[in-house]
Design a protein around this motif. Sequence first.
Motif, PDB file in Angstrom:
ATOM      1  N   PRO A   1       0.786  -1.179   0.090  1.00 53.72           N
ATOM      2  CA  PRO A   1      -0.077  -0.163  -0.104  1.00 53.72           C
ATOM      3  C   PRO A   1       0.984   1.292  -0.155  1.00 53.72           C
ATOM      4  O   PRO A   1       1.739   1.334   0.827  1.00 53.72           O
ATOM      5  CB  PRO A   1      -0.722  -0.011   1.156  1.00 53.72           C
ATOM      6  N   MET A   2       0.500   2.138  -1.064  1.00 57.45           N
ATOM      7  CA  MET A   2       1.383   3.470  -1.099  1.00 57.45           C
ATOM      8  C   MET A   2       0.374   4.549  -0.956  1.00 57.45           C
ATOM      9  O   MET A   2      -0.802   4.439  -1.272  1.00 57.45           O
ATOM     10  CB  MET A   2       1.979   3.216  -2.395  1.00 57.45           C
ATOM     11  N   LYS A   3       1.034   5.425  -0.450  1.00 55.69           N
ATOM     12  CA  LYS A   3       0.159   6.864  -0.217  1.00 55.69           C
ATOM     13  C   LYS A   3       1.063   7.893  -0.769  1.00 55.69           C
ATOM     14  O   LYS A   3       2.244   8.207  -0.611  1.00 55.69           O
ATOM     15  CB  LYS A   3      -0.001   7.007   0.937  1.00 55.69           C
ATOM     16  N   CYS A   4       0.617   8.995  -1.972  1.00 53.45           N
ATOM     17  CA  CYS A   4       1.080  10.200  -2.151  1.00 53.45           C
ATOM     18  C   CYS A   4       1.227  11.038  -1.098  1.00 53.45           C
ATOM     19  O   CYS A   4       0.415  11.407  -0.396  1.00 53.45           O
ATOM     20  CB  CYS A   4       0.430  10.854  -3.600  1.00 53.45           C
ATOM     21  N   LYS A   5       2.463  11.786  -1.113  1.00 56.83           N
ATOM     22  CA  LYS A   5       2.827  12.717   0.016  1.00 56.83           C
ATOM     23  C   LYS A   5       2.163  14.120  -0.190  1.00 56.83           C
ATOM     24  O   LYS A   5       1.833  14.881   0.662  1.00 56.83           O
ATOM     25  CB  LYS A   5       4.291  12.979   0.229  1.00 56.83           C
ATOM     26  N   ARG A   6       1.880  14.427  -1.516  1.00 60.44           N
ATOM     27  CA  ARG A   6       1.263  15.628  -1.894  1.00 60.44           C
ATOM     28  C   ARG A   6      -0.210  15.683  -1.990  1.00 60.44           C
ATOM     29  O   ARG A   6      -0.753  16.551  -1.619  1.00 60.44           O
ATOM     30  CB  ARG A   6       2.028  15.984  -3.392  1.00 60.44           C
ATOM     31  N   CYS A   7      -0.686  14.619  -2.850  1.00 57.22           N
ATOM     32  CA  CYS A   7      -2.259  14.871  -3.160  1.00 57.22           C
ATOM     33  C   CYS A   7      -2.912  13.688  -2.059  1.00 57.22           C
ATOM     34  O   CYS A   7      -4.136  13.748  -2.130  1.00 57.22           O
ATOM     35  CB  CYS A   7      -2.589  14.740  -4.528  1.00 57.22           C
ATOM     36  N   GLY A   8      -2.327  12.772  -1.435  1.00 55.82           N
ATOM     37  CA  GLY A   8      -3.052  11.900  -0.765  1.00 55.82           C
ATOM     38  C   GLY A   8      -3.467  10.514  -1.398  1.00 55.82           C
ATOM     39  O   GLY A   8      -4.280   9.642  -0.858  1.00 55.82           O
ATOM     40  N   TYR A   9      -3.183  10.568  -2.692  1.00 53.62           N
ATOM     41  CA  TYR A   9      -4.024   9.304  -3.676  1.00 53.62           C
ATOM     42  C   TYR A   9      -3.159   8.116  -3.007  1.00 53.62           C
ATOM     43  O   TYR A   9      -1.916   8.071  -2.921  1.00 53.62           O
ATOM     44  CB  TYR A   9      -3.230   9.659  -5.194  1.00 53.62           C
ATOM     45  N   GLU A  10      -3.932   6.771  -3.001  1.00 51.53           N
ATOM     46  CA  GLU A  10      -3.425   5.780  -2.448  1.00 51.53           C
ATOM     47  C   GLU A  10      -3.757   4.666  -3.371  1.00 51.53           C
ATOM     48  O   GLU A  10      -4.792   4.614  -4.295  1.00 51.53           O
ATOM     49  CB  GLU A  10      -4.502   5.203  -1.199  1.00 51.53           C
ATOM     50  N   GLU A  11      -2.806   3.949  -3.574  1.00 47.94           N
ATOM     51  CA  GLU A  11      -2.696   2.667  -4.532  1.00 47.94           C
ATOM     52  C   GLU A  11      -1.685   1.630  -3.937  1.00 47.94           C
ATOM     53  O   GLU A  11      -0.865   1.954  -3.533  1.00 47.94           O
ATOM     54  CB  GLU A  11      -2.345   3.367  -5.859  1.00 47.94           C
ATOM     55  N   GLU A  12      -2.186   0.554  -4.220  1.00 50.78           N
ATOM     56  CA  GLU A  12      -1.158  -0.756  -4.122  1.00 50.78           C
ATOM     57  C   GLU A  12      -0.416  -0.855  -5.258  1.00 50.78           C
ATOM     58  O   GLU A  12      -0.940  -0.992  -6.404  1.00 50.78           O
ATOM     59  CB  GLU A  12      -1.990  -2.101  -3.677  1.00 50.78           C
ATOM     60  N   VAL A  13       0.941  -1.143  -4.873  1.00 52.49           N
ATOM     61  CA  VAL A  13       1.793  -1.332  -6.107  1.00 52.49           C
ATOM     62  C   VAL A  13       2.403  -2.565  -6.016  1.00 52.49           C
ATOM     63  O   VAL A  13       2.877  -3.011  -4.524  1.00 52.49           O
ATOM     64  CB  VAL A  13       2.758   0.045  -5.935  1.00 52.49           C
ATOM     65  N   PRO A  14       2.846  -3.262  -6.988  1.00 46.10           N
ATOM     66  CA  PRO A  14       3.565  -4.733  -6.945  1.00 46.10           C
ATOM     67  C   PRO A  14       4.971  -4.378  -6.340  1.00 46.10           C
ATOM     68  O   PRO A  14       5.540  -3.562  -6.467  1.00 46.10           O
ATOM     69  CB  PRO A  14       3.618  -5.157  -8.209  1.00 46.10           C
TER      70      PRO A  14
ATOM     71  N   SER B   1       9.395   3.985  -2.726  1.00 42.92           N
ATOM     72  CA  SER B   1       8.815   5.315  -2.994  1.00 42.92           C
ATOM     73  C   SER B   1       8.624   5.151  -4.711  1.00 42.92           C
ATOM     74  O   SER B   1       9.224   4.215  -5.313  1.00 42.92           O
ATOM     75  CB  SER B   1       9.655   6.363  -2.719  1.00 42.92           C
ATOM     76  N   CYS B   2       7.667   5.895  -5.091  1.00 46.63           N
ATOM     77  CA  CYS B   2       7.574   5.918  -6.630  1.00 46.63           C
ATOM     78  C   CYS B   2       6.893   7.061  -6.934  1.00 46.63           C
ATOM     79  O   CYS B   2       6.472   8.016  -6.081  1.00 46.63           O
ATOM     80  CB  CYS B   2       6.452   4.547  -7.040  1.00 46.63           C
ATOM     81  N   GLN B   3       6.592   7.222  -8.184  1.00 48.12           N
ATOM     82  CA  GLN B   3       5.958   8.770  -8.552  1.00 48.12           C
ATOM     83  C   GLN B   3       4.493   8.371  -8.761  1.00 48.12           C
ATOM     84  O   GLN B   3       4.049   7.548  -9.076  1.00 48.12           O
ATOM     85  CB  GLN B   3       6.474   8.987 -10.070  1.00 48.12           C
ATOM     86  N   CYS B   4       3.695   9.560  -8.212  1.00 42.93           N
ATOM     87  CA  CYS B   4       2.255   9.561  -8.368  1.00 42.93           C
ATOM     88  C   CYS B   4       1.717   9.485  -9.595  1.00 42.93           C
ATOM     89  O   CYS B   4       2.019  10.424 -10.469  1.00 42.93           O
ATOM     90  CB  CYS B   4       1.688  10.571  -7.272  1.00 42.93           C
ATOM     91  N   PRO B   5       0.736   8.653  -9.941  1.00 46.03           N
ATOM     92  CA  PRO B   5       0.159   8.757 -11.465  1.00 46.03           C
ATOM     93  C   PRO B   5      -0.813  10.024 -11.358  1.00 46.03           C
ATOM     94  O   PRO B   5      -1.079  10.178 -12.432  1.00 46.03           O
ATOM     95  CB  PRO B   5      -0.505   7.343 -11.585  1.00 46.03           C
TER      96      PRO B   5
ATOM     97  N   MET C   1       5.229   9.105  -3.943  1.00 48.56           N
ATOM     98  CA  MET C   1       4.347   8.024  -3.282  1.00 48.56           C
ATOM     99  C   MET C   1       5.428   7.324  -2.232  1.00 48.56           C
ATOM    100  O   MET C   1       6.523   6.866  -2.683  1.00 48.56           O
ATOM    101  CB  MET C   1       3.626   7.244  -3.956  1.00 48.56           C
ATOM    102  N   VAL C   2       4.975   7.192  -1.117  1.00 52.29           N
ATOM    103  CA  VAL C   2       5.732   6.304   0.047  1.00 52.29           C
ATOM    104  C   VAL C   2       4.938   5.125   0.479  1.00 52.29           C
ATOM    105  O   VAL C   2       3.441   5.198   0.501  1.00 52.29           O
ATOM    106  CB  VAL C   2       6.235   7.305   1.250  1.00 52.29           C
ATOM    107  N   ARG C   3       5.657   4.355   1.359  1.00 58.59           N
ATOM    108  CA  ARG C   3       4.687   3.352   1.800  1.00 58.59           C
ATOM    109  C   ARG C   3       3.668   3.725   2.934  1.00 58.59           C
ATOM    110  O   ARG C   3       4.013   4.433   3.606  1.00 58.59           O
ATOM    111  CB  ARG C   3       5.621   2.179   2.376  1.00 58.59           C
ATOM    112  N   LYS C   4       2.351   3.391   2.739  1.00 59.13           N
ATOM    113  CA  LYS C   4       1.226   3.842   3.809  1.00 59.13           C
ATOM    114  C   LYS C   4       1.664   3.339   5.140  1.00 59.13           C
ATOM    115  O   LYS C   4       1.905   1.731   5.156  1.00 59.13           O
ATOM    116  CB  LYS C   4       0.037   3.145   3.204  1.00 59.13           C
TER     117      LYS C   4
END
Length: 70
Positions: free
Chosen positions: A21-34, A56-60, A66-69
């Motif tokens: 589970p990942m969450k964007c530090k800027r906009c709060g978008y959440e997504e599970e990433v492999p 970490s990864c880039q928010c789509p 995005m960082v680990r939630k």
Amino acid sequence: MINLTDEELAELLGEPEVMIPMKCKRCGYEEEVPEWILEEFLGEDIYSGEENHGYSCQCPKCNGTMVRKK
């Protein structure tokens, strides 16, 4: 002999894909990433000399980080 990537081998063996589970530090978008995708990004950070190792990864949605939630 057939050469398979780790991902292809796992798919053939039917191993479940681990999702992080990942969450964007800027906009709060959440997504599970492999996990395997995040491990590739982590490897790039280590190779480039980044000191803070962590998933970490880039928010789509907003291109933020995005960082680990938690």
